[in-house]
Design a protein around this motif. Structure first.
Motif, PDB file in Angstrom:
ATOM      1  N   THR A   1       0.630  -1.054  -0.104  1.00 21.24           N
ATOM      2  CA  THR A   1       0.068   0.016  -0.077  1.00 21.24           C
ATOM      3  C   THR A   1       0.773   1.250  -0.146  1.00 21.24           C
ATOM      4  N   GLU A   2       2.227   1.220   0.402  1.00 24.61           N
ATOM      5  CA  GLU A   2       2.854   2.366   0.350  1.00 24.61           C
ATOM      6  C   GLU A   2       3.786   2.396  -0.551  1.00 24.61           C
ATOM      7  N   HIS A   3       3.319   2.292  -2.016  1.00 17.70           N
ATOM      8  CA  HIS A   3       3.938   2.391  -3.123  1.00 17.70           C
ATOM      9  C   HIS A   3       3.305   3.416  -3.730  1.00 17.70           C
ATOM     10  N   VAL A   4       4.225   4.194  -4.798  1.00 18.15           N
ATOM     11  CA  VAL A   4       3.459   5.185  -5.476  1.00 18.15           C
ATOM     12  C   VAL A   4       2.857   4.611  -6.969  1.00 18.15           C
ATOM     13  N   GLU A   5       2.925   3.223  -7.238  1.00 18.76           N
ATOM     14  CA  GLU A   5       2.343   2.621  -8.158  1.00 18.76           C
ATOM     15  C   GLU A   5       1.607   1.234  -7.751  1.00 18.76           C
ATOM     16  N   SER A   6       0.851   0.692  -8.446  1.00 20.47           N
ATOM     17  CA  SER A   6       0.132  -0.433  -8.027  1.00 20.47           C
ATOM     18  C   SER A   6       0.235  -1.307  -9.015  1.00 20.47           C
ATOM     19  N   GLY A   7       0.932  -2.676  -8.621  1.00 17.92           N
ATOM     20  CA  GLY A   7       0.962  -3.813  -9.879  1.00 17.92           C
ATOM     21  C   GLY A   7       2.053  -4.720  -9.365  1.00 17.92           C
ATOM     22  N   GLU A   8       2.593  -5.654 -10.085  1.00 17.07           N
ATOM     23  CA  GLU A   8       3.382  -6.597 -10.150  1.00 17.07           C
ATOM     24  C   GLU A   8       4.394  -6.622 -11.081  1.00 17.07           C
ATOM     25  N   GLU A   9       5.733  -7.060 -10.599  1.00 19.73           N
ATOM     26  CA  GLU A   9       6.507  -7.074 -11.703  1.00 19.73           C
ATOM     27  C   GLU A   9       7.511  -8.339 -11.684  1.00 19.73           C
ATOM     28  N   ARG A  10       7.733  -8.903 -12.822  1.00 13.88           N
ATOM     29  CA  ARG A  10       8.587 -10.193 -12.800  1.00 13.88           C
ATOM     30  C   ARG A  10       9.832  -9.932 -13.620  1.00 13.88           C
ATOM     31  N   PHE A  11      10.908 -10.561 -12.743  1.00  9.28           N
ATOM     32  CA  PHE A  11      12.451 -10.304 -13.349  1.00  9.28           C
ATOM     33  C   PHE A  11      12.703 -11.970 -13.502  1.00  9.28           C
TER      34      PHE A  11
END
Length: 190
Positions: free
Chosen positions: A125-135
């Motif tokens: 919730t304390e992120h400027v974006e909302s979502g997911e990232e895969r590396f």
């Protein structure tokens, strides 16, 4: 969390401590495993050929474990020695347009296969974006190629990001370019 001044170590540690019981900021946790992203998110998919052979693949795996893909100008991963383990929280510190931001993510899942290695993290919730990232890094036996792959879905998670949407998208694209360059550089040096 946007800040006018660079946070000190005590503030950063307090921020990290407060995120331990935080929740994900989106409902489709783990969706980067699927072929279709959730509706209503921007999708970014970036790939970089790192080289050829198992030695490059092993070097790329080590680079992922060292969070090398975050060695990008204007961005700092707090505690880049955080183990790649499901449930681990990480924080990102950025400086842009005279603001500072602290954002938090949690590792959602790990990929540890003979020819594919990496992880995905999701925003809290304390992120400027909302979502997911895969590396991930992948070894393709048929071509002997090693690829670095970044796959993400996101949308603004803060009012300031919504108001500066084109700039936010530009920062995301810049991160992908810098991340690919960092990985390419890492496998050439390790």
């Amino acid at each position: 969390m946007f800040l006018l001044f660079k946070p000190n170590e005590v503030q950063i540690e307090s921020f990290l401590e407060s995120r331990k019981s935080d929740k994900y900021s989106y409902s489709d946790v783990g969706a980067t495993k699927e072929s279709a992203p959730p509706v209503g998110f921007d999708v970014d998919h970036n790939r970089e050929l790192l080289g050829n052979g198992h030695e490059i693949f092993e070097k790329a795996k080590q680079a992922i474990k060292k969070w090398t893909m975050f060695k990008v100008p204007g961005l700092e991963l707090i505690h880049d020695d955080t183990p790649i383990e499901t449930g681990r929280n990480v924080a990102l510190f950025a400086h842009h347009l005279g603001f500072y931001s602290l954002s938090s993510c949690r590792i959602v899942y790990i990929i540890d296969e003979p020819e594919r290695f990496g992880f995905a993290y999701g925003t809290l919730t304390e992120h400027v974006e909302s979502g997911e990232e895969r590396f991930t890094v992948e070894y393709h036996a048929d071509t002997d190629e090693v690829w670095y792959d970044i796959y993400a879905f996101s949308r603004p998670g803060h009012l300031l990001v919504k108001l500066s949407y084109p700039y936010a998208r530009r920062l995301q694209k810049s991160f992908a370019v810098g991340s690919k360059a960092a990985m390419k550089d890492a496998v050439s040096k390790l």
